[in-house]
Write a protein that holds these residues in place. Sequence first.
Motif, PDB file in Angstrom:
ATOM      1  N   VAL A   1     -53.624  27.691  -8.179  1.00  0.00           N
ATOM      2  CA  VAL A   1     -53.473  28.260  -6.849  1.00  0.00           C
ATOM      3  C   VAL A   1     -52.051  28.786  -6.680  1.00  0.00           C
ATOM      4  N   CYS A   2     -51.948  30.007  -6.183  1.00  0.00           N
ATOM      5  CA  CYS A   2     -50.646  30.611  -5.900  1.00  0.00           C
ATOM      6  C   CYS A   2     -50.427  30.533  -4.390  1.00  0.00           C
ATOM      7  N   ILE A   3     -49.341  29.887  -3.980  1.00  0.00           N
ATOM      8  CA  ILE A   3     -49.118  29.699  -2.536  1.00  0.00           C
ATOM      9  C   ILE A   3     -47.894  30.465  -2.037  1.00  0.00           C
ATOM     10  N   SER A   4     -47.880  30.688  -0.749  1.00  0.00           N
ATOM     11  CA  SER A   4     -46.722  31.289  -0.082  1.00  0.00           C
ATOM     12  C   SER A   4     -45.783  30.186   0.388  1.00  0.00           C
ATOM     13  N   SER A   5     -44.486  30.501   0.446  1.00  0.00           N
ATOM     14  CA  SER A   5     -43.515  29.501   0.912  1.00  0.00           C
ATOM     15  C   SER A   5     -42.870  29.888   2.246  1.00  0.00           C
ATOM     16  N   GLN A   6     -43.048  31.139   2.653  1.00  0.00           N
ATOM     17  CA  GLN A   6     -42.501  31.594   3.932  1.00  0.00           C
ATOM     18  C   GLN A   6     -43.483  32.590   4.558  1.00  0.00           C
ATOM     19  N   VAL A   7     -43.342  32.817   5.865  1.00  0.00           N
ATOM     20  CA  VAL A   7     -44.079  33.907   6.509  1.00  0.00           C
ATOM     21  C   VAL A   7     -43.188  35.130   6.363  1.00  0.00           C
ATOM     22  N   GLY A   8     -43.599  36.066   5.522  1.00  0.00           N
ATOM     23  CA  GLY A   8     -42.748  37.217   5.209  1.00  0.00           C
ATOM     24  C   GLY A   8     -41.622  36.810   4.273  1.00  0.00           C
ATOM     25  N   CYS A   9     -40.722  37.728   4.009  1.00  0.00           N
ATOM     26  CA  CYS A   9     -39.634  37.441   3.068  1.00  0.00           C
ATOM     27  C   CYS A   9     -38.447  38.325   3.398  1.00  0.00           C
ATOM     28  N   LYS A  10     -37.222  37.763   3.213  1.00  0.00           N
ATOM     29  CA  LYS A  10     -36.037  38.574   3.548  1.00  0.00           C
ATOM     30  C   LYS A  10     -35.311  39.091   2.315  1.00  0.00           C
ATOM     31  N   MET A  11     -35.906  38.884   1.130  1.00  0.00           N
ATOM     32  CA  MET A  11     -35.171  39.227  -0.087  1.00  0.00           C
ATOM     33  C   MET A  11     -35.177  40.725  -0.400  1.00  0.00           C
ATOM     34  N   GLY A  12     -36.166  41.429   0.105  1.00  0.00           N
ATOM     35  CA  GLY A  12     -36.137  42.898   0.037  1.00  0.00           C
ATOM     36  C   GLY A  12     -36.354  43.543  -1.322  1.00  0.00           C
ATOM     37  N   CYS A  13     -36.978  42.838  -2.270  1.00  0.00           N
ATOM     38  CA  CYS A  13     -37.216  43.463  -3.585  1.00  0.00           C
ATOM     39  C   CYS A  13     -38.019  44.745  -3.383  1.00  0.00           C
ATOM     40  N   ARG A  14     -37.585  45.805  -4.059  1.00  0.00           N
ATOM     41  CA  ARG A  14     -38.077  47.142  -3.733  1.00  0.00           C
ATOM     42  C   ARG A  14     -39.568  47.348  -3.991  1.00  0.00           C
ATOM     43  N   PHE A  15     -40.115  46.624  -4.968  1.00  0.00           N
ATOM     44  CA  PHE A  15     -41.509  46.869  -5.371  1.00  0.00           C
ATOM     45  C   PHE A  15     -42.473  45.877  -4.716  1.00  0.00           C
ATOM     46  N   CYS A  16     -41.973  45.016  -3.849  1.00  0.00           N
ATOM     47  CA  CYS A  16     -42.783  43.899  -3.357  1.00  0.00           C
ATOM     48  C   CYS A  16     -43.279  44.139  -1.930  1.00  0.00           C
ATOM     49  N   ALA A  17     -44.574  43.942  -1.727  1.00  0.00           N
ATOM     50  CA  ALA A  17     -45.182  44.190  -0.410  1.00  0.00           C
ATOM     51  C   ALA A  17     -44.843  43.099   0.608  1.00  0.00           C
ATOM     52  N   SER A  18     -44.518  41.903   0.097  1.00  0.00           N
ATOM     53  CA  SER A  18     -44.291  40.761   1.007  1.00  0.00           C
ATOM     54  C   SER A  18     -43.084  40.942   1.901  1.00  0.00           C
ATOM     55  N   THR A  19     -42.220  41.822   1.511  1.00  0.00           N
ATOM     56  CA  THR A  19     -40.932  41.923   2.162  1.00  0.00           C
ATOM     57  C   THR A  19     -40.876  43.087   3.160  1.00  0.00           C
ATOM     58  N   LEU A  20     -41.921  43.905   3.144  1.00  0.00           N
ATOM     59  CA  LEU A  20     -41.889  45.153   3.924  1.00  0.00           C
ATOM     60  C   LEU A  20     -41.728  44.923   5.429  1.00  0.00           C
ATOM     61  N   ASP A  21     -42.332  43.842   5.933  1.00  0.00           N
ATOM     62  CA  ASP A  21     -42.202  43.569   7.369  1.00  0.00           C
ATOM     63  C   ASP A  21     -41.152  42.510   7.660  1.00  0.00           C
ATOM     64  N   GLY A  22     -40.321  42.216   6.678  1.00  0.00           N
ATOM     65  CA  GLY A  22     -39.250  41.252   6.899  1.00  0.00           C
ATOM     66  C   GLY A  22     -39.739  39.811   6.917  1.00  0.00           C
ATOM     67  N   TRP A  23     -38.846  38.953   7.393  1.00  0.00           N
ATOM     68  CA  TRP A  23     -39.084  37.510   7.356  1.00  0.00           C
ATOM     69  C   TRP A  23     -39.361  37.005   8.766  1.00  0.00           C
ATOM     70  N   THR A  24     -40.332  36.139   8.920  1.00  0.00           N
ATOM     71  CA  THR A  24     -40.619  35.572  10.244  1.00  0.00           C
ATOM     72  C   THR A  24     -40.127  34.137  10.351  1.00  0.00           C
ATOM     73  N   ARG A  25     -40.585  33.291   9.406  1.00  0.00           N
ATOM     74  CA  ARG A  25     -40.117  31.901   9.446  1.00  0.00           C
ATOM     75  C   ARG A  25     -40.442  31.181   8.136  1.00  0.00           C
ATOM     76  N   ASN A  26     -39.840  30.015   7.971  1.00  0.00           N
ATOM     77  CA  ASN A  26     -40.157  29.161   6.821  1.00  0.00           C
ATOM     78  C   ASN A  26     -41.480  28.458   7.052  1.00  0.00           C
ATOM     79  N   LEU A  27     -42.170  28.105   5.973  1.00  0.00           N
ATOM     80  CA  LEU A  27     -43.340  27.249   6.103  1.00  0.00           C
ATOM     81  C   LEU A  27     -42.890  25.798   6.001  1.00  0.00           C
ATOM     82  N   SER A  28     -43.584  24.930   6.720  1.00  0.00           N
ATOM     83  CA  SER A  28     -43.290  23.502   6.611  1.00  0.00           C
ATOM     84  C   SER A  28     -43.937  22.993   5.321  1.00  0.00           C
TER      85      SER A  28
END
Length: 362
Positions: A105-132
């Motif tokens: 299983v591949c899991i997420s660790s945050q809602v969105g992401c702030k790292m901004g890697c150019r080829f990555c879709a996860s970062t396009l809308d920025g970072w919302t919050r950390n996951l507990s």
Amino acid sequence: MEQYDIKSMTLEELKALMRELGDKPFRAAQLYSWMHERLCSSYDEMTNLPKSLRERLKREYPLTVLEAAQVQTSRLDGTQKYLFCLEDGNVVESVLMRYKHGNSVCISSQVGCKMGCRFCASTLDGWTRNLSPSEMLDQIYRIQALTGERVSNVVVMGTGEPLDNYDSLLRFIHILTGEGGLHISQRNLTVSTCGLVPKMYELAKEKLQITLALSLHAPTDKKRRELMPIANRYSLDELMAACRHYFQETGRRITFEYSLVAGVNDREEEVQELISLIGDMHAHVNLIPVNPIRERDFKKSTRQAVENFKIKLEKCGINVTIRREMGSDIDGACGQLRKRFISKGDRFHSKGQICGKLTDKE
Ligand code: SAH
């Protein structure tokens, strides 16, 4: 928040909580097992706990339970993408991959992401919050409970930068791999980072047996800075020193992830530079033909370029794997299911509005 998030508590903390509530310490082990071993989604199922305790917990310590809002299943290999709804209406994506050697299983660790890697879709809308920790755990728990199939491997490679959510990550690792829960071997857990150097030194001190994967993607600072903004903060010299240190401290070989982008980082020049960079490290390189995203014009390397890269590295004694594409019929790069979902405006305003309706869009 953590104090009240009962599913993020260790067994020791639960024992203390039971004392505080005036209950018997052995209740802690029962409760822990219901949450982390039997993967219960409500206190009502915890039949060996006294009703009064269950009622009190229900009121004061609500259980984190993610709800699957959407599931897509691949006709090709049974890979499933899950879109999970969180308490606050945010959504995260997780993937179940079925291999011969077991389910991963591949899991997420945050809602969105702030790292901004150019080829990555996860970062396009920025970072919302950390996951507990409980929200990270529950992605695995719900998938195991919904499919009835055991999860044997976990990769923290979904949306988010796990080392940017460091304390929750550590707690997650201890609960996932410790006794009394799913007890997944640390060797079956991979954490992927874009290279937060100070956190890599901190993690080395923990001496865990997990696999640390480093998203390298380029063999020079110049090229890496074009692809990954984090490369402006830490140079390759600093990063490689952190990798060497991590290996010395833990004895665990680092996996270097290298997403191949046609004409950008997949040429002869880059393969030679990569060999000079990691050739002496007993490295393992995982090549990932880049998964193009609509918002950027990066192109996937040709099969031939990927093979050529692999052969050249292997000739220098570097261990190489090419990441097998799973669920290519339901694909879209990491983070795209979530992105499509939120851009449709389907945010969850209240719990249960859309959640719980499991739609298998094949
Ligand atoms: N933030 C962490 C983990 C999440 S990304 C990290 O950077 O490692 C997991 C891996 O997928 C990383 O190696 C990331 O660079 C890679 N990745 C992201 N989008 C991709 C894409 N469109 N194609 C190929 N690899 C991608």
